[in-house]
Design an enzyme around this catalytic site. Structure first.
Site, PDB file in Angstrom:
ATOM      1  N   SER A  82     -58.306   5.766   2.688  1.00 57.67           N
ATOM      2  CA  SER A  82     -58.958   4.702   3.431  1.00 57.67           C
ATOM      3  C   SER A  82     -58.364   4.497   4.776  1.00 57.67           C
ATOM      4  CB  SER A  82     -59.342   3.234   2.893  1.00 57.67           C
ATOM      5  OG  SER A  82     -58.268   2.639   2.411  1.00 57.67           O
ATOM      6  N   CYS A 178     -55.381  -2.735  -4.850  1.00 59.32           N
ATOM      7  CA  CYS A 178     -55.075  -1.678  -4.340  1.00 59.32           C
ATOM      8  C   CYS A 178     -53.583  -1.008  -4.918  1.00 59.32           C
ATOM      9  CB  CYS A 178     -54.680  -1.581  -2.679  1.00 59.32           C
ATOM     10  SG  CYS A 178     -54.021  -0.140  -2.078  1.00 59.32           S
ATOM     11  N   ASP A 185     -59.012  -6.056  -3.989  1.00 59.18           N
ATOM     12  CA  ASP A 185     -60.294  -5.700  -3.398  1.00 59.18           C
ATOM     13  C   ASP A 185     -61.505  -6.497  -4.241  1.00 59.18           C
ATOM     14  OD1 ASP A 185     -59.099  -3.644  -1.924  1.00 59.18           O
ATOM     15  OD2 ASP A 185     -58.612  -2.617  -3.913  1.00 59.18           O
TER      16      ASP A 185
END
Length: 271
Positions: A82, A178, A185
């Site tokens: 990401s 993560c 998250d």
């Protein structure tokens, strides 16, 4: 070349001032799928991304802005890390190109890194509507125990109702971490299910058990899909997680046992 420890996650990085496709970082899906490689639905579905920080210059130098929805097939050999995707999109900020050229360039670059065809749809900044979740909200139930690491043994059928049902459930209580930065998250998970009725209290307890789990969004959804498919043995199943935004991106993986159950992507209020 796609080991997570070599990625840009958790590192101080400079934003590129010029178009920089080299910054994109693939992460192979294969390793995380080894324990459930025989479950066909693991590679059936889509990862939808919403990208909120998109800007480039038109041919006159005037800035353009948009919101993008990416569609990455679950069958692709790689997911895309990401932070590298965030840096990649910001590398367009001072590039002059037509809208069509921007779309074609992004699709070509992301397809190369993912190893499968990636599609991008651009929306105006006021166009992407907020959806309301549909189905039975599991958050109204009280979990029968508290376990903060994924525990498939928590899943069970409702022994008092052994008839076949078709229902969509959802919970806003999905949380994981993560695997590189350990940042939390947050997400809403949807489970569309046809089969013998699950114990709804147990289903919520299982979702909560991801609270201290380290895993990428896509891996968490596949883990949930595999456990429900294996333990409850439904006739059909969909697992779709709408994760909240970080760094201008939200990730929405979806896995289905039957492609006819692939939903229309949505955007929730927390995103």
């Amino acid at each position: 070349m796609n080991q997570v420890e070599h990625s840009l996650l958790g590192q101080d990085t400079q934003y590129p001032q010029q178009y920089c496709p080299q910054v994109l970082f693939p992460i192979a899906r294969e390793a995380s799928r080894q324990n459930y490689a025989d479950i066909a639905g693991i590679q059936q579905g889509v990862d939808w991304w919403h990208v909120f920080e998109i800007s480039w210059l038109d041919e006159t130098g005037k800035p353009q802005v948009a919101i993008a929805r990416l569609q990455i097939p679950a069958s692709s050999p790689n997911l895309i890390e990401s932070k590298s995707l965030k840096l990649y999109f910001n590398s367009f900020n001072f590039e002059r190109m037509r809208r069509e050229q921007f779309i074609a360039t992004v699709e070509q670059d992301l397809t190369r890194v993912a190893g499968a065809t990636v599609q991008i749809t651009l929306f105006s900044v006021d166009e992407l509507a907020i959806s309301q979740p549909q189905g039975i909200c599991l958050d109204d139930f009280q979990p029968h125990t508290l376990d903060y690491q994924p525990n498939p043994a928590l899943l069970k059928l409702d022994v008092q109702h052994q008839h076949v049902i078709e229902q969509q459930y959802y919970s806003h209580l999905l949380r994981s971490n993560c695997p590189v930065t350990n940042q939390p998250d947050w997400g809403t998970v949807f489970i569309r299910y046809r089969g013998k009725k699950p114990c709804e209290q147990a289903l919520l307890t299982y979702i909560i058990s991801y609270r201290q789990h380290n895993g990428f969004h896509e891996q968490c959804v596949e883990h949930i899909f595999a456990d429900i498919w294996t333990l409850l043995q439904p006739e059909q199943l969909m697992v779709y997680a709408a994760y909240t935004r970080r760094g201008g991106l939200d990730i929405n993986p979806c896995r289905v046992s039957d492609v006819s159950w692939l939903p229309t992507p949505i955007r929730l209020a927390r995103q």
